[in-house]
Write a protein that holds these residues in place. Sequence first.
Motif, mmCIF file in Angstrom:
data_model
loop_
_atom_site.group_PDB
_atom_site.id
_atom_site.type_symbol
_atom_site.label_atom_id
_atom_site.label_comp_id
_atom_site.label_asym_id
_atom_site.label_seq_id
_atom_site.Cartn_x
_atom_site.Cartn_y
_atom_site.Cartn_z
ATOM 1 N N VAL A 39 19.003 -3.611 3.867
ATOM 2 C CA VAL A 39 17.586 -3.886 3.675
ATOM 3 C C VAL A 39 16.889 -2.528 3.705
ATOM 4 C CG1 VAL A 39 15.499 -4.975 4.587
ATOM 5 C CG2 VAL A 39 17.703 -6.148 4.802
ATOM 6 N N ILE A 40 16.141 -2.259 2.664
ATOM 7 C CA ILE A 40 15.312 -1.054 2.634
ATOM 8 C C ILE A 40 13.882 -1.519 2.891
ATOM 9 C CG2 ILE A 40 14.459 0.871 1.267
ATOM 10 C CD1 ILE A 40 17.128 0.844 -0.242
ATOM 11 N N HIS A 41 13.321 -1.060 3.992
ATOM 12 C CA HIS A 41 11.980 -1.452 4.420
ATOM 13 C C HIS A 41 10.987 -0.416 3.920
ATOM 14 C CE1 HIS A 41 14.003 -4.035 7.458
ATOM 15 N NE2 HIS A 41 14.874 -3.038 7.455
ATOM 16 N N THR A 42 9.919 -0.873 3.302
ATOM 17 C CA THR A 42 8.858 0.041 2.877
ATOM 18 C C THR A 42 7.515 -0.597 3.195
ATOM 19 O OG1 THR A 42 8.100 1.498 1.084
ATOM 20 C CG2 THR A 42 8.663 -0.775 0.472
ATOM 21 N N VAL A 43 6.543 0.246 3.428
ATOM 22 C CA VAL A 43 5.205 -0.229 3.775
ATOM 23 C C VAL A 43 4.266 0.129 2.632
ATOM 24 C CG1 VAL A 43 3.327 -0.102 5.445
ATOM 25 C CG2 VAL A 43 5.711 0.105 6.218
ATOM 26 N N GLY A 44 3.797 -0.906 1.959
ATOM 27 C CA GLY A 44 2.875 -0.706 0.849
ATOM 28 C C GLY A 44 1.455 -0.519 1.336
ATOM 29 N N PRO A 45 0.607 -0.066 0.426
ATOM 30 C CA PRO A 45 -0.796 0.140 0.792
ATOM 31 C C PRO A 45 -1.579 -1.170 0.812
ATOM 32 C CG PRO A 45 -0.475 0.666 -1.513
ATOM 33 C CD PRO A 45 0.891 0.353 -0.945
ATOM 34 N N VAL A 46 -2.583 -1.218 1.655
ATOM 35 C CA VAL A 46 -3.555 -2.304 1.636
ATOM 36 C C VAL A 46 -4.547 -1.975 0.521
ATOM 37 C CG1 VAL A 46 -5.398 -3.446 2.933
ATOM 38 C CG2 VAL A 46 -3.286 -2.755 4.103
ATOM 39 N N TRP A 47 -4.873 -2.986 -0.279
ATOM 40 C CA TRP A 47 -5.802 -2.792 -1.390
ATOM 41 C C TRP A 47 -7.240 -2.674 -0.876
ATOM 42 C CZ3 TRP A 47 -5.598 -1.404 -6.250
ATOM 43 C CH2 TRP A 47 -6.669 -1.674 -7.093
ATOM 44 N N HIS A 48 -7.896 -1.596 -1.261
ATOM 45 C CA HIS A 48 -9.304 -1.369 -0.911
ATOM 46 C C HIS A 48 -10.128 -1.124 -2.166
ATOM 47 C CE1 HIS A 48 -8.653 -1.185 3.423
ATOM 48 N NE2 HIS A 48 -7.609 -0.409 3.198
ATOM 49 N N GLY A 49 -9.731 -1.735 -3.281
ATOM 50 C CA GLY A 49 -10.469 -1.567 -4.516
ATOM 51 C C GLY A 49 -9.906 -0.520 -5.448
ATOM 52 N N GLY A 50 -8.848 0.162 -5.031
ATOM 53 C CA GLY A 50 -8.209 1.142 -5.894
ATOM 54 C C GLY A 50 -8.762 2.542 -5.806
ATOM 55 N N HIS A 51 -9.644 2.787 -4.850
ATOM 56 C CA HIS A 51 -10.281 4.097 -4.753
ATOM 57 C C HIS A 51 -9.836 4.894 -3.529
ATOM 58 C CE1 HIS A 51 -12.755 2.703 -8.016
ATOM 59 N NE2 HIS A 51 -13.095 1.640 -7.303
ATOM 60 N N ARG A 52 -8.779 4.436 -2.880
ATOM 61 C CA ARG A 52 -8.274 5.140 -1.689
ATOM 62 C C ARG A 52 -6.816 5.564 -1.862
ATOM 63 N NH1 ARG A 52 -10.631 1.707 3.434
ATOM 64 N NH2 ARG A 52 -12.826 1.746 2.812
ATOM 65 N N GLY A 53 -6.455 5.868 -3.083
ATOM 66 C CA GLY A 53 -5.101 6.352 -3.349
ATOM 67 C C GLY A 53 -4.030 5.280 -3.334
ATOM 68 N N GLU A 54 -4.417 4.027 -3.525
ATOM 69 C CA GLU A 54 -3.462 2.928 -3.456
ATOM 70 C C GLU A 54 -2.336 3.060 -4.475
ATOM 71 O OE1 GLU A 54 -6.830 2.540 -3.362
ATOM 72 O OE2 GLU A 54 -7.373 0.645 -2.411
ATOM 73 N N ALA A 55 -2.658 3.438 -5.710
ATOM 74 C CA ALA A 55 -1.625 3.546 -6.745
ATOM 75 C C ALA A 55 -0.597 4.611 -6.387
ATOM 76 C CB ALA A 55 -2.247 3.835 -8.103
ATOM 77 N N GLY A 56 -1.050 5.736 -5.891
ATOM 78 C CA GLY A 56 -0.131 6.797 -5.484
ATOM 79 C C GLY A 56 0.755 6.377 -4.327
ATOM 80 N N LEU A 57 0.173 5.673 -3.364
ATOM 81 C CA LEU A 57 0.958 5.191 -2.220
ATOM 82 C C LEU A 57 1.968 4.133 -2.644
ATOM 83 C CD1 LEU A 57 -1.873 5.006 0.455
ATOM 84 C CD2 LEU A 57 0.134 6.520 0.516
ATOM 85 N N LEU A 58 1.568 3.246 -3.555
ATOM 86 C CA LEU A 58 2.502 2.233 -4.027
ATOM 87 C C LEU A 58 3.648 2.879 -4.794
ATOM 88 C CD1 LEU A 58 3.174 -0.764 -4.171
ATOM 89 C CD2 LEU A 58 1.797 -0.892 -6.263
ATOM 90 N N ALA A 59 3.347 3.823 -5.657
ATOM 91 C CA ALA A 59 4.401 4.543 -6.383
ATOM 92 C C ALA A 59 5.335 5.245 -5.400
ATOM 93 C CB ALA A 59 3.785 5.553 -7.353
#
Length: 171
Positions: free
Chosen positions: A78-98
């Motif tokens: 199992v590879i555990h990863t912690v994704g970002p909480v969505w805050h409208g896309g203006h807090r670096g969510e895409a970069g954190l998800l990538a």
Amino acid sequence: MPISVVTSDLTRLPRDAIVNAANSALLGGGGVDGAIHRAAGPGLLEACKALPQVAPGVRCPTGEARITPGFLLPARYVIHTVGPVWHGGHRGEAGLLAQCYRSCIALANEHAIASIAFPAISCGVYGYPPEQAARVAIATLRKIAPDAMDVQLCCYDAHMASIWQDALNRA
């Protein structure tokens, strides 16, 4: 590298590794995280507890990944990863998800994992819009996953699978 979309229970997939959309404590939770912990048995929780904390209550910061055995799962790891909480896309969510996908593939490479299945990271309680998450995931995986790695994007229902398949077809 083949990428496919499947509608399935992630905990039943016979892969070298499955990815857990975890919280930073790695102690189980709801959604995918809870289902994986239940299916893997108590050994998974003990293995997670054995991972060092990098801050009080944090074993895995957002965007990073950790690996444990799969215990009672058909997956070896199992590879555990912690994704970002969505805050409208203006807090670096895409970069954190990538970064989640990059971190998981890096661990998969280190452990000679040939087949891996990902859930829709951050699309549950963390609120990331599935259409946007799918685009980020697929673009990232196409750039970094080795050609020999078999990657499945596992969706819990047909509606989510159609979103991810559409993103895969457009990529």
